[in-house]
Enzyme design. Sequence first.
Site: not given
Length: 499
Positions: A426-427
Amino acid sequence: MHEAAPVNPWVAFAYLVAGVCFILALRGLSSPATSRRGNRLGMVGMGIAVLTTILTHLPGQPLTGVKLEGTPGRFVIDWASAAEILAAIAIGAAIGLTTAKRIAMTAMPQLVAAFHSLVGLAAVLVGVAAYLNPDAFGISSLVVPMIGQPFAVINPVSKVEMGLGVAIGAITFSGSVIAFLKLNGSMSGKPILLPGRHVINLGVLAAILLLVAQFAHTQDAWPFWAIVILSFAIGFLLIIPIGGADMPVVVSMLNSYSGWAAAAMGFTLGNTAMIVTGALVGSSGAILSYIMCRAMNRSFLSVIAGGFGATDSGGAAGGGAIDRPWKRGSAEDAAFLMQQAEQVIIVPGYGMAVAQAQHALREMGDKLKEHGVRVKYAIHPVAGRMPGHMNVLLAEANVPYDDVFELEDINSEFAQTDVAFVIGANDVTNPAAKTDKTSPIYGMPVLDVEKAKTVLFIKRSMGGVGYAGVDNEVFYRDNTMMLLADAKKMVEEIVKAMD
């Protein structure tokens, strides 16, 4: 003052061999292809160092080995004390072996943080023992006052070494405990920002240095114990402001701290192997932390100072998922799109580690190659929860090393790629790092998956956010298809659909 015991040339040679093994181990660990050999060399070096230390420090005469009695060559050993040492080693080895066998790869970052805390605590305990009984460590001279009992005066240099070693060890211990809690999910991964934290941290660090100087000058008990207490406190204060996105750097940094603590205690004990090993671990950990900070566009000094650049607004930004339209796909859709592609770039993340999907992912890659598709793996420097987390998982699944690329080597290829297959990352794929100045990950280089013609994104649900607590706008783009499921199950279904 105690006279220095003559150094046995065989002991010096054994420590030299151990040091060479450690250097070659670091060299081997620099590449996944040679990492197994590097690990083995490190184990051999540590075995040599531990065995040599035990043989030269068997109880009988403090720190000089065994005591001669009678004819030359006859030794008297306190076997009861030796049995206690060997029993402690056996218990520790059993615990370590059992833990290493049972631990899942998803919990490896927590395990590393826990081990760092034990190294720091060991340094503190050695320092306390040396302070309480300096004569046994050969770091004191006996002073006989005109009136009263004789007492031991610790050498000034040893007091400085002891003070710094205890301080670094205590910081390592308490900081590693916080890192463990954040990595384990027992504490929020978001930065915990205390009012005036920078002034507090700088003040405590300055106080520790002044107390070390005071202790070296007077040898009073109160500055020594104040160093221990304040160092435990500053370890907590330095790590709690650091957010989850920077946690891999923290793990690397704490590894460096543990090395310097061991080196400092090596000077106190007069142990060459500890000095060399600690210096190697400390310097390599610091270099790795610096490299990772550069890769994340973070200031090295900011991170080691406890998130010095973090702000209250940045820490709270992007807290929840965004309610926007998005497209959902199936395993059959994903299989069709990838089989029609010329190139697929796979981006693994912590979600892959949680699902243990690396073996199914490799099988999927092999299937795509059978269809003439070029398959590459893109690894972000801080993907996962510790340095090299994704590389280890892919190596475990026998993914060819030539198919794995770092961010700077592959980021330019996304614009010419048909499919970017993101599995639990995600990040490290979030464009907000490039556009949103209020985001806690702003400034961190990310993989440009959104530039691919199609993005297939595996995620358990749309409700969750990344470890840094930030939603990913890639989810809502027109070229993104969300595959909501357990990562391993979804990949297995894609492989089945390809068949």
